[in-house]
Scaffold this motif. Structure first.
Motif, PDB file in Angstrom:
ATOM      1  N   TYR A   1       1.667  -2.042   5.662  1.00 29.60           N
ATOM      2  CA  TYR A   1       0.305  -2.003   5.326  1.00 29.60           C
ATOM      3  C   TYR A   1       0.079  -1.228   3.931  1.00 29.60           C
ATOM      4  N   LEU A   2      -0.979  -2.165   3.146  1.00 31.28           N
ATOM      5  CA  LEU A   2      -0.895  -1.581   1.716  1.00 31.28           C
ATOM      6  C   LEU A   2      -2.659  -1.261   1.404  1.00 31.28           C
ATOM      7  N   CYS A   3      -2.961  -0.193   0.790  1.00 33.00           N
ATOM      8  CA  CYS A   3      -4.302   0.108   0.512  1.00 33.00           C
ATOM      9  C   CYS A   3      -4.447  -0.350  -1.146  1.00 33.00           C
ATOM     10  N   ALA A   4      -5.638  -0.774  -1.470  1.00 31.01           N
ATOM     11  CA  ALA A   4      -5.672  -0.919  -2.732  1.00 31.01           C
ATOM     12  C   ALA A   4      -7.121  -0.842  -3.273  1.00 31.01           C
ATOM     13  N   ARG A   5      -7.375  -0.395  -4.553  1.00 31.45           N
ATOM     14  CA  ARG A   5      -8.524  -0.174  -5.255  1.00 31.45           C
ATOM     15  C   ARG A   5      -8.830  -1.121  -6.335  1.00 31.45           C
TER      16      ARG A   5
ATOM     17  N   CYS B   1      -5.846   6.586   3.622  1.00 31.54           N
ATOM     18  CA  CYS B   1      -5.708   6.128   1.951  1.00 31.54           C
ATOM     19  C   CYS B   1      -6.630   6.622   1.468  1.00 31.54           C
ATOM     20  N   THR B   2      -6.231   7.510   0.310  1.00 32.94           N
ATOM     21  CA  THR B   2      -7.296   8.189  -0.670  1.00 32.94           C
ATOM     22  C   THR B   2      -7.073   7.936  -1.913  1.00 32.94           C
ATOM     23  N   VAL B   3      -8.040   7.903  -2.623  1.00 35.79           N
ATOM     24  CA  VAL B   3      -7.945   7.449  -4.189  1.00 35.79           C
ATOM     25  C   VAL B   3      -8.376   8.467  -5.009  1.00 35.79           C
ATOM     26  N   GLU B   4      -7.795   8.483  -6.302  1.00 31.95           N
ATOM     27  CA  GLU B   4      -8.263   9.589  -7.499  1.00 31.95           C
ATOM     28  C   GLU B   4      -8.881   8.439  -8.499  1.00 31.95           C
TER      29      GLU B   4
ATOM     30  N   SER C   1      -6.784   8.597 -14.224  1.00 27.33           N
ATOM     31  CA  SER C   1      -5.840   8.199 -13.174  1.00 27.33           C
ATOM     32  C   SER C   1      -6.397   7.254 -12.191  1.00 27.33           C
ATOM     33  N   GLN C   2      -5.597   6.548 -11.573  1.00 30.22           N
ATOM     34  CA  GLN C   2      -6.326   5.536 -10.473  1.00 30.22           C
ATOM     35  C   GLN C   2      -5.015   5.622  -9.518  1.00 30.22           C
ATOM     36  N   THR C   3      -4.643   6.890  -8.996  1.00 29.72           N
ATOM     37  CA  THR C   3      -3.648   6.959  -8.033  1.00 29.72           C
ATOM     38  C   THR C   3      -4.160   6.687  -6.796  1.00 29.72           C
ATOM     39  N   ILE C   4      -3.323   6.133  -5.878  1.00 25.49           N
ATOM     40  CA  ILE C   4      -3.740   5.884  -4.523  1.00 25.49           C
ATOM     41  C   ILE C   4      -2.634   6.746  -3.448  1.00 25.49           C
ATOM     42  N   HIS C   5      -3.193   7.544  -2.554  1.00 25.06           N
ATOM     43  CA  HIS C   5      -2.438   8.081  -1.838  1.00 25.06           C
ATOM     44  C   HIS C   5      -2.468   7.416  -0.582  1.00 25.06           C
ATOM     45  N   GLN C   6      -1.069   7.219   0.135  1.00 25.99           N
ATOM     46  CA  GLN C   6      -1.346   6.574   1.448  1.00 25.99           C
ATOM     47  C   GLN C   6      -0.078   7.167   2.296  1.00 25.99           C
ATOM     48  N   TRP C   7      -0.442   7.659   3.394  1.00 24.29           N
ATOM     49  CA  TRP C   7       0.544   8.141   4.566  1.00 24.29           C
ATOM     50  C   TRP C   7       0.110   7.719   5.797  1.00 24.29           C
TER      51      TRP C   7
ATOM     52  N   GLY D   1       2.299   2.196   0.336  1.00 19.65           N
ATOM     53  CA  GLY D   1       2.367   1.374   1.537  1.00 19.65           C
ATOM     54  C   GLY D   1       2.988   2.307   2.864  1.00 19.65           C
ATOM     55  N   THR D   2       2.544   1.916   4.026  1.00 20.23           N
ATOM     56  CA  THR D   2       3.122   2.306   5.207  1.00 20.23           C
ATOM     57  C   THR D   2       3.735   1.158   6.084  1.00 20.23           C
TER      58      THR D   2
END
Lengths: 110, 114
Positions: free
Chosen positions: B89-93, B23-26, B1-7, B108-109
């Motif tokens: 605002y977007l976090c990416a990996r 932003c936290t990633v798995e 899984s390459q899930t990204i959590h943003q809040w 995104g936020t």
């Protein structure tokens, strides 16, 4: 500074029509990617092309990387309302961050 | 899984207030992480990127800052927000060493500074 120019900026077509959007640069990229973004969500990767002249197909979508690896096109056949969204191209060179174009906003009307 | 959590998903903040977006990633360890800002549904502007814990590269000098306190955590901050900080605002990996790999984005936020 590497820049990617996308055209057209906006496109509104009827369901069933074909369309092509373009992504151009004066810089050479080692890879080029296309993303689709829907309102309120992050972009989703559609395809990555890495070889000059490469063509990839994803159902009704055809992606082509230019021979010189400076440009790319996205062709959609028989567009459907579900194709509506913002299409972004992004170019990469080595491990540096991707450079994104400003996008083409596509609206497919039923 | 390459899930990204943003809040959070949406945020309304007054001018001059502080900001902290997380932003936290798995998935695989030591990913490259990125913060982008998108205005009015248009292109993405790279703000910061990180290739490892404590390593931050800034692309746009402004009143924002970023930190990477843990391998899978990337934080965007501001001490005093400006109206011009409004945006999506977007976090990416991207996986390390995958130079032709695509980005996985979070959801995104949406920040509105009033």
């Amino acid at each position: 500074t590497q820049l990617l120019e996308q055209s057209p900026q906006f496109l509104s077509i009827q369901e069933g029509e074909n369309l092509t959007v373009y992504c151009n640069s004066s810089s050479v990229f080692s890879s080029l990617q296309w993303y689709r973004q829907e309102p309120g969500e992050g972009p989703v990767l559609l395809v990555t092309v890495v070889t000059g002249g490469e063509v990839k197909k994803l159902k009704r979508l055809t992606f082509q990387f230019g021979d010189a690896r400076k440009d790319s096109s996205l062709h959609i056949t028989a567009a459907q309302p579900g194709d509506t969204g913002l299409y972004l191209c992004a170019g990469g060179s080595g491990n540096t961050p991707l450079v994104f174009g400003k996008g083409t906003r596509l609206s497919v009307i039923a | 899984s390459q899930t990204i959590h943003q809040w959070p998903a949406t945020l309304v903040q007054p001018v001059g207030s502080p900001l902290s977006l997380e932003c936290t990633v798995e998935g695989t360890s030591n990913p490259n992480l990125y913060w982008y800002r998108q205005a009015a549904g248009r292109g993405l502007q790279l703000l910061f990127y990180s290739v490892g814990i404590g390593q931050i590269s800034s692309e746009v000098p402004q009143n924002l800052s970023a930190s990477r306190p843990q391998d899978r955590q990337f934080i965007l901050s501001s001490k005093k927000l400006l109206l011009s900080d409004s945006g999506f605002y977007l976090c990416a990996r991207r996986s390390q060493g995958v130079t032709t790999g695509g980005y996985t984005f979070g959801s995104g936020t949406r920040l509105t500074v009033v």
